[in-house]
Design a protein around this motif. Structure first.
Motif, PDB file in Angstrom:
ATOM      1  N   THR A   1      11.237  91.145  69.729  1.00  0.00           N
ATOM      2  CA  THR A   1      10.226  90.292  68.879  1.00  0.00           C
ATOM      3  C   THR A   1      10.386  90.379  67.456  1.00  0.00           C
ATOM      4  N   SER A   2      11.070  91.539  66.939  1.00  0.00           N
ATOM      5  CA  SER A   2      11.352  91.663  65.638  1.00  0.00           C
ATOM      6  C   SER A   2      12.774  92.429  65.419  1.00  0.00           C
ATOM      7  N   ALA A   3      13.327  92.337  64.282  1.00  0.00           N
ATOM      8  CA  ALA A   3      14.571  92.810  64.004  1.00  0.00           C
ATOM      9  C   ALA A   3      14.933  92.817  62.630  1.00  0.00           C
ATOM     10  N   GLN A   4      15.222  94.246  61.981  1.00  0.00           N
ATOM     11  CA  GLN A   4      15.466  94.179  60.659  1.00  0.00           C
ATOM     12  C   GLN A   4      16.393  95.121  60.317  1.00  0.00           C
ATOM     13  N   TYR A   5      17.305  95.226  59.459  1.00  0.00           N
ATOM     14  CA  TYR A   5      18.399  96.074  59.132  1.00  0.00           C
ATOM     15  C   TYR A   5      17.566  97.142  58.286  1.00  0.00           C
ATOM     16  N   GLN A   6      18.398  98.525  58.598  1.00  0.00           N
ATOM     17  CA  GLN A   6      17.726  99.619  58.476  1.00  0.00           C
ATOM     18  C   GLN A   6      19.107 100.236  57.119  1.00  0.00           C
TER      19      GLN A   6
ATOM     20  N   GLY B   1      22.949 104.419  50.989  1.00  0.00           N
ATOM     21  CA  GLY B   1      22.778 103.000  50.499  1.00  0.00           C
ATOM     22  C   GLY B   1      23.520 102.287  51.722  1.00  0.00           C
ATOM     23  N   THR B   2      24.155 102.896  52.784  1.00  0.00           N
ATOM     24  CA  THR B   2      24.727 102.015  53.925  1.00  0.00           C
ATOM     25  C   THR B   2      23.779 101.611  55.073  1.00  0.00           C
ATOM     26  N   ASN B   3      23.982 100.485  55.855  1.00  0.00           N
ATOM     27  CA  ASN B   3      23.299 100.144  56.860  1.00  0.00           C
ATOM     28  C   ASN B   3      23.527 101.403  58.091  1.00  0.00           C
ATOM     29  N   SER B   4      22.274 101.788  58.358  1.00  0.00           N
ATOM     30  CA  SER B   4      22.255 102.797  59.485  1.00  0.00           C
ATOM     31  C   SER B   4      21.867 102.229  60.809  1.00  0.00           C
ATOM     32  N   GLY B   5      21.232 101.109  60.683  1.00  0.00           N
ATOM     33  CA  GLY B   5      21.199 100.329  62.217  1.00  0.00           C
ATOM     34  C   GLY B   5      20.200  99.142  62.024  1.00  0.00           C
ATOM     35  N   ILE B   6      19.679  99.016  63.200  1.00  0.00           N
ATOM     36  CA  ILE B   6      18.596  97.785  63.167  1.00  0.00           C
ATOM     37  C   ILE B   6      17.172  98.182  63.857  1.00  0.00           C
TER      38      ILE B   6
ATOM     39  N   ALA C   1      16.042  90.282  59.732  1.00  0.00           N
ATOM     40  CA  ALA C   1      15.604  90.503  58.638  1.00  0.00           C
ATOM     41  C   ALA C   1      16.432  91.436  57.602  1.00  0.00           C
ATOM     42  N   ASP C   2      16.560  91.153  56.433  1.00  0.00           N
ATOM     43  CA  ASP C   2      17.228  92.135  55.670  1.00  0.00           C
ATOM     44  C   ASP C   2      16.424  93.358  55.324  1.00  0.00           C
ATOM     45  N   ALA C   3      17.139  94.308  54.976  1.00  0.00           N
ATOM     46  CA  ALA C   3      16.454  95.658  54.689  1.00  0.00           C
ATOM     47  C   ALA C   3      15.521  95.445  53.375  1.00  0.00           C
ATOM     48  N   GLU C   4      14.395  96.314  53.620  1.00  0.00           N
ATOM     49  CA  GLU C   4      13.626  96.297  52.469  1.00  0.00           C
ATOM     50  C   GLU C   4      14.102  97.032  51.357  1.00  0.00           C
TER      51      GLU C   4
END
Lengths: 359, 61
Positions: free
Chosen positions: B7-12, B18-23, B58-61
């Motif tokens: 129901t929701s997904a957002q990059y962390q 500053g790197t993506n750590s997951g979703i 969604a993009d990370a905040e």
């Protein structure tokens, strides 16, 4: 042939099939390990792992059926536990409704069966089953990479009585199984099926491409009325055409095997880990896994716990730090606004989380 | 053969590097952090639903 002679003959067959130890390719077949809990109530249309490790509950239903799933202490002699489904909300199976317990194997762990080679071997599934309803049930096989399926049926003859079943599947020389840590194949114990899965000719041991209407035996018994129950334990899958006695393993052995796929942590106060602050609201702690995971796992935080900043205070939250979990461990970011001094160390406690690398 | 209700997904993003750590995702009603590993079943299903046009991360905040 005497029972002892029969046993020696069976042992000889097992030797020929190449396994005198580690015969059982099933993990947690005696249903000893239940890291997620021993009971889950109100399970409806959501598939997943609820109680006993390595056995998930699958459902394809948009209806009203509901179950309590549990690690039951009711088991045949020689076993301490079983996996049980008890129907708590009724539904008449229609369409492609189906529900079953399932065990998935890594492809690299089932190479000995030789799928897709001229030397493919038969394999035998043995288990104890108990049900409140008598009649035919389906045991199905689904192979992922080559999409090959087959199934055999068995009959529960007496209500609420433990019965031992053995089913031997013929060799399949078509379609290799991936030799890696991804899904190789699955075994499924049906306890519900709608008419769409029974409208064709049941495979009855013949390997074929997946066809939905051949997937379940005609007249599959449905555990879909309130009070209906279905239980299994003593599950063994071994190479060869002979079912040998269940290969009992210690709890510790089975737990370690299960933790390759799922592990739950409670960072109790007795061995409080240290975390180092890199920001005024963030402090990181590296937590090694007990067992190397099958793949990088998903992190599920159940409790954010406390951090010691002169006194114990509740953390605001817990997140993944760094580039994410690896197969060997995870770095946690314990968050507390304006609580930390950069480069200082802080004790943490009572964080509860699980990591999931299931197939 | 699997069905996950996402129901929701957002990059962390790891704030330190500053790197993506997951979703971060809500799957079958449970909030969880899936790593960026195709061998992880949750990440694989997220990406399958994205490719099928059923889910947007969604993009990370």
């Amino acid at each position: 042939m005497s029972s002892k002679a029969r046993g020696l003959a069976d042992l000889g067959n097992v030797y020929d099939d190449g396994a005198l130890s580690n015969r059982n390719l099933i993990i947690n077949g005696a249903m000893q390990v239940a890291q997620r809990g021993t009971s889950a109530t109100g399970v409806t249309n959501t598939s997943g792992y609820y109680t006993v490790d390595r056995f998930d509950y699958y459902t394809q239903s948009s209806g009203s059926v509901g179950y309590t799933l549990s690690q039951s202490t009711d088991a045949p002699n020689g076993f301490g536990s079983s996996l049980k489904a008890e129907c708590t909300a009724s539904q008449t199976p229609t369409g492609n409704f189906n529900t079953y317990f399932r065990h998935k194997f890594e492809g690299q762990n089932v190479q000995s069966i030789g799928f897709g080679t001229p030397d493919a071997k038969p394999f035998t599934v043995s288990f104890w089953v108990k049900s409140s309803k008598t009649g035919p049930f389906t045991l199905s096989i689904y192979r992922y990479s080559s999409i090959r399926t087959t199934g055999l049926s068995y009959t529960v003859n007496s209500v609420n009585t433990w019965e031992y079943k053995t089913l031997t599947f013929s060799p399949d020389t078509t379609g290799a199984v991936n030799n890696d840590a991804s899904q190789g194949f699955q075994v499924a114990w049906f306890f519900g099926s709608g008419p769409d899965l029974q409208s064709g000719t049941f495979t009855n041991g013949t390997w074929s491409s997946y066809v939905e209407d051949e997937y379940a035996v005609s007249g599959q018994t449905n555990i879909t009325t309130i009070g209906d129950t279905f239980q299994i334990t003593g599950v063994q899958l071994e190479v060869g055409d002979t079912a040998t006695p269940f290969e009992h393993r210690s709890y510790g052995d089975e737990l370690a095997r299960c933790q390759r796929y799922y592990e739950k942590f409670t960072l109790i106060d007795a061995y409080r880990p240290n975390a180092i602050a890199w920001g005024t609201g963030n402090t990181n702690a590296a937590i090694p896994f007990t067992v190397t995971k099958r793949a990088s796992p998903t992190l599920i935080v159940h409790a954010s716990g406390d951090v010691f900043t002169g006194s114990w205070v509740s953390a605001d939250g817990v997140a993944i730090a760094g580039t994410g979990p690896t197969i060997n461990g995870v770095s946690l970011d314990i968050q507390k606004a304006s609580a930390y001094t950069v480069k200082y160390g802080y004790f943490i406690r009572n964080q509860i989380f699980s990591v999931d690398a299931e197939l | 053969m699997d069905n996950m209700n996402i129901t929701s997904a957002q990059y962390q993003v790891d704030a330190l590097s500053g790197t993506n750590s997951g979703i971060q995702a809500t799957i079958d009603g449970t909030e969880m952090s899936a790593p960026l590993d195709p061998a992880n079943r949750h990440y694989a299903e997220i990406m399958r639903q994205v490719e099928a046009g059923e889910l947007v991360i969604a993009d990370a905040e």
